[in-house]
Design a protein around this motif. Structure first.
Motif, PDB file in Angstrom:
ATOM      1  N   PRO A  79     -15.249  37.052  -6.934  1.00 35.57           N
ATOM      2  CA  PRO A  79     -15.909  36.969  -5.300  1.00 35.57           C
ATOM      3  C   PRO A  79     -14.506  37.050  -4.296  1.00 35.57           C
ATOM      4  O   PRO A  79     -13.476  36.812  -4.476  1.00 35.57           O
ATOM      5  CB  PRO A  79     -16.541  35.885  -5.137  1.00 35.57           C
ATOM      6  N   TYR A  80     -14.890  37.665  -3.266  1.00 38.65           N
ATOM      7  CA  TYR A  80     -13.742  38.012  -2.162  1.00 38.65           C
ATOM      8  C   TYR A  80     -14.071  37.551  -0.733  1.00 38.65           C
ATOM      9  O   TYR A  80     -15.384  37.778  -0.587  1.00 38.65           O
ATOM     10  CB  TYR A  80     -13.370  39.402  -2.320  1.00 38.65           C
ATOM     11  N   PHE A  81     -13.347  37.258   0.237  1.00 35.57           N
ATOM     12  CA  PHE A  81     -13.663  36.764   1.314  1.00 35.57           C
ATOM     13  C   PHE A  81     -12.807  37.577   2.517  1.00 35.57           C
ATOM     14  O   PHE A  81     -11.414  37.663   2.289  1.00 35.57           O
ATOM     15  CB  PHE A  81     -13.655  35.363   1.595  1.00 35.57           C
ATOM     16  N   LEU A  82     -12.959  37.703   3.836  1.00 34.45           N
ATOM     17  CA  LEU A  82     -12.604  38.321   4.750  1.00 34.45           C
ATOM     18  C   LEU A  82     -12.280  37.096   5.733  1.00 34.45           C
ATOM     19  O   LEU A  82     -13.327  36.377   6.323  1.00 34.45           O
ATOM     20  CB  LEU A  82     -13.107  39.402   5.472  1.00 34.45           C
TER      21      LEU A  82
ATOM     22  N   MET B 108     -10.416  43.877   0.032  1.00 33.16           N
ATOM     23  CA  MET B 108     -10.630  42.912  -0.685  1.00 33.16           C
ATOM     24  C   MET B 108     -11.339  42.682  -1.850  1.00 33.16           C
ATOM     25  O   MET B 108     -11.405  42.036  -2.888  1.00 33.16           O
ATOM     26  CB  MET B 108     -11.254  41.839   0.236  1.00 33.16           C
ATOM     27  N   ALA B 109     -12.447  43.736  -2.074  1.00 32.36           N
ATOM     28  CA  ALA B 109     -13.028  44.011  -3.279  1.00 32.36           C
ATOM     29  C   ALA B 109     -12.149  44.268  -4.502  1.00 32.36           C
ATOM     30  O   ALA B 109     -12.109  43.878  -5.515  1.00 32.36           O
ATOM     31  CB  ALA B 109     -14.406  44.994  -3.166  1.00 32.36           C
TER      32      ALA B 109
ATOM     33  N   GLN C 169     -14.965  35.625   8.204  1.00 33.18           N
ATOM     34  CA  GLN C 169     -15.732  36.658   8.770  1.00 33.18           C
ATOM     35  C   GLN C 169     -16.972  37.259   7.830  1.00 33.18           C
ATOM     36  O   GLN C 169     -18.162  37.278   8.229  1.00 33.18           O
ATOM     37  CB  GLN C 169     -14.996  37.728   9.237  1.00 33.18           C
ATOM     38  N   THR C 170     -16.579  37.407   6.628  1.00 34.06           N
ATOM     39  CA  THR C 170     -17.621  37.622   5.659  1.00 34.06           C
ATOM     40  C   THR C 170     -16.931  37.566   4.170  1.00 34.06           C
ATOM     41  O   THR C 170     -15.949  37.238   4.063  1.00 34.06           O
ATOM     42  CB  THR C 170     -18.173  39.061   6.019  1.00 34.06           C
ATOM     43  N   GLY C 171     -17.791  38.045   3.269  1.00 36.09           N
ATOM     44  CA  GLY C 171     -17.364  37.994   1.791  1.00 36.09           C
ATOM     45  C   GLY C 171     -18.486  38.881   1.126  1.00 36.09           C
ATOM     46  O   GLY C 171     -19.462  39.181   1.431  1.00 36.09           O
ATOM     47  N   GLY C 172     -17.929  38.834  -0.232  1.00 34.37           N
ATOM     48  CA  GLY C 172     -18.689  39.730  -0.935  1.00 34.37           C
ATOM     49  C   GLY C 172     -18.467  39.534  -2.669  1.00 34.37           C
ATOM     50  O   GLY C 172     -17.720  38.898  -2.942  1.00 34.37           O
ATOM     51  N   PHE C 173     -19.302  40.359  -3.485  1.00 37.57           N
ATOM     52  CA  PHE C 173     -19.228  40.473  -4.846  1.00 37.57           C
ATOM     53  C   PHE C 173     -19.814  41.581  -5.190  1.00 37.57           C
ATOM     54  O   PHE C 173     -20.939  42.099  -4.776  1.00 37.57           O
ATOM     55  CB  PHE C 173     -19.693  39.108  -5.458  1.00 37.57           C
TER      56      PHE C 173
ATOM     57  N   PHE D  19     -28.165  44.601  -6.901  1.00 33.75           N
ATOM     58  CA  PHE D  19     -27.486  44.553  -5.549  1.00 33.75           C
ATOM     59  C   PHE D  19     -26.732  43.168  -5.517  1.00 33.75           C
ATOM     60  O   PHE D  19     -27.202  42.184  -5.954  1.00 33.75           O
ATOM     61  CB  PHE D  19     -28.548  44.475  -4.534  1.00 33.75           C
ATOM     62  N   GLY D  20     -25.592  43.161  -5.163  1.00 34.13           N
ATOM     63  CA  GLY D  20     -24.827  41.934  -4.719  1.00 34.13           C
ATOM     64  C   GLY D  20     -25.027  41.686  -3.220  1.00 34.13           C
ATOM     65  O   GLY D  20     -24.500  42.505  -2.572  1.00 34.13           O
TER      66      GLY D  20
END
Length: 613
Positions: free
Chosen positions: A108-111, A288-289, A554-558, A566-567
């Motif tokens: 995972p990654y985050f801003l 970040m991804a 702010q946000t993040g994802g994977f 969908f992630g």
């Protein structure tokens, strides 16, 4: 009378003995929830077959024989009493460390939000390095304050594993070790690797921000950076056993490679300095991804990476075989707050002269070097081709939904999280005309060595709502009633998961115990509940979702966890909701478009009409 806990002055190890172990649910509790979860994922006939298999798992046909589920449950209870941590931890480690997918598909990654005072790359990186080094030092000395969820102390055993290295193995099971005691970090810049020592030898303390900033400037201005480096980091994007083979090749090629890899493995963490600005949200998401095709070589996915773009935007990417995102986020939130509250200290003239003289007298002796054989270069070429194809296949998009946020959702009488989860399911149904399994990550840190449980948002109630919403013969009142019922059940499922009474972890442990028995006893048959189509569909997480804390992030994802999935990460605030979506079939954009309309339609459905009390 209980003495109130002094939250402000408790260090993280002082309440360790008061944190309970993860409970083992009863078979009946888990199987009841399981049947409700899978009912919407199978046909009527398949569901009847599933009920028979569940019944056979729970009840024996023979009076003098225990049912297979009862046998496994007794074994699990015995295991829970025997282990020091939790019944799931050993299985959990195996699941992570034997998973062969590239870490780019898992991490995972985050801003992070912007710093008040530090506006360029070197300044932001210097603060992040110093703060994180001080944090690690506090961990070693037991000085990190205990965290709580309201009045409940949370297990903090993961914190030391923030600083770790995961090493691939040709055996099929990776190794890992902590690096919390390390006194240096590795800087990645233009595919080059540099060692940056953290200790100021004048006073044996962590270097000042100014000191670190000047070293970063020196690194970036070095003549070697006129061209890009070899980009050995691309090898960490490979499948794990393939990366293990490539790593062994590097190690055998020269002592210099062994020296460089050893330094990377034992570093506290990685600092990634990207060469490009990130202005748009999509540019930040790509950075970040994975870094995109131009920067993916400038990464090392086996460790924690603090990433700073050329214009000072800060992000992080985590290797999380041993830690969960909320653990790392808790420390990151405090780091960002420190940067917002405290300007850098102005160095004295003596410090300025000392540091500049020291840097000038010691040119980049700490640059890591590589000897790449023909076979090593062949591995890198294969890794590059595969990574570039993967980057192109992964669609990343985001939505800052500003029509309303958690305040309005609460005013409509439902939980914001439940409302958003129902919106995901309705959106998918509107696009693909079917209900699918939904994974929502829920932390179980209130238990010793707790990690996560799954909330299976795709319940029978949620399916009833989704089907009613698209039925033109269904009344508005009926649709509203079913939406409220689905949200209420979701809230109950969240509560149960937090308390350790979900479905997934319990069934996974029983399943793996069954596999172990099959290896020991040739005539043992795996219970049919685990080979059933319903179980397979539940474990196929088409919608893999996770909410993230809003403070200073702010946000993040994977990435999606299955090719057709969908992630989805989401961050609800007072008056807006931020979504970040990934998909391999390039359907993320259409999902976002339909989701925005769905959220508004659901809000209208719950809003009282004129004349309605």
């Amino acid at each position: 009378m209980n003495t109130p806990i002094d939250k402000k002055h408790l260090n993280h190890f002082e309440l360790k003995d008061q944190i309970p172990k993860l409970p083992v649910p009863t078979l009946e509790q888990t199987l009841t929830k399981y049947l409700d979860t899978v009912r919407s994922l199978v046909t009527v006939d398949e569901y009847e077959e599933t009920k028979k298999k569940v019944d056979a798992f729970l009840k024996s046909k023979e009076a003098d024989t225990q049912a297979p589920g009862v046998v496994l449950q007794e074994e699990l209870i015995k295991l829970s009493k025997t282990v020091d941590t939790s019944y799931i931890e050993g299985f959990w480690d195996t699941g992570y460390l034997e998973y062969q997918a590239p870490l780019t598909e898992v991490n995972p990654y985050f801003l992070l939000v912007d710093d008040t005072y530090r506006k360029n790359q070197n300044e932001r990186a210097a603060h992040m390095i110093r703060y994180t080094a001080l944090f690690a030092k506090k961990l070693i000395h037991g000085e990190i304050k205990q965290t709580f969820e309201r009045d409940t102390p949370l297990c903090m055993s993961q914190y030391r594993w923030i600083f770790q290295t995961r090493i691939p193995s040709t055996s099929g099971r990776d190794r890992k070790f902590q690096t919390v005691s390390s006194d240096y970090v590795i800087i990645l810049y233009k595919n080059h690797f540099y060692r940056l020592d953290l200790i100021d030898k004048r006073n044996n303390s962590i270097k000042s921000e100014y000191y670190i900033k000047k070293e970063l400037e020196h690194i970036k201005n070095h003549p070697s950076n006129r061209t890009k480096g070899e980009g050995v980091g691309i090898l960490t994007t490979m499948k794990r056993q393939k990366w293990a083979n490539a790593r062994n090749q590097l190690l055998s090629d020269s002592p210099r490679n062994r020296y460089s890899i050893d330094f990377i493995d034992k570093a506290l963490f990685m600092i990634v300095l990207d060469s490009r600005d990130t202005q748009t949200m999509h540019e930040k998401q790509v950075c970040m991804a994975h870094g995109g095709i131009l920067e993916i070589h400038n990464r090392w996915f086996d460790k924690l990476q603090l990433i700073i773009s050329n214009n000072g935007t800060a992000m992080f990417s985590m290797e999380h075989s041993s830690i969960d995102a909320d653990t790392l986020a808790a420390y990151m939130i405090k780091m960002v707050q420190d940067g917002k509250d405290n300007a850098p200290l102005v160095p004295s003239q003596d410090d300025v002269l000392y540091i500049e003289n020291l840097i000038n007298e010691n040119p980049l002796a700490w640059k890591l070097k590589w000897d790449l054989s023909r076979e090593g270069l062949r591995y890198m070429k294969k890794a590059t081709l595969r990574a570039e194809a993967w980057v192109r296949s992964l669609q990343l998009t985001s939505l800052h939904f500003q029509d309303f946020g958690s305040k309005r959702i609460k005013s409509l009488g439902v939980s914001p999280d439940a409302f958003i989860q129902m919106a995901f399911q309705l959106t998918y149904y509107l696009l693909f005309n079917r209900t699918v399994s939904v994974y929502e990550s829920i932390n179980t840190k209130r238990f010793y060595h707790g990690r996560t449980e799954t909330c299976r948002s795709s319940s029978w109630s949620s399916a009833q709502f989704v089907h009613a919403f698209v039925d033109i013969n269904e009344s508005r009142a009926s649709k509203e009633e079913k939406l409220r019922a689905a949200c209420a059940q979701h809230k109950d499922l969240i509560k149960a998961a937090k308390a350790g009474f979900g479905v997934d972890r319990h069934l996974l442990a029983l399943q793996l115990l069954a596999y172990h028995r099959a290896q020991q006893y040739p005539n043992y048959t795996i219970p049919s509940i685990f080979t059933d189509v319903a179980y397979s569909r539940m474990k196929t997480d088409i919608l893999s979702t996770s909410s993230i804390p809003s403070s200073n992030i702010q946000t993040g994802g994977f990435a999606p966890v299955v090719p057709q999935g969908f992630g989805i990460s989401y961050l609800p605030t007072h008056d807006s909701i931020f979504f970040m979506i990934s998909n391999y079939e390039h359907r993320a954009e259409i999902f976002i478009e339909v989701l925005a309309r769905t959220l508004n339609s659901m809000a209208v459905l719950l809003t009282p009409t004129k004349g309605k009390l």
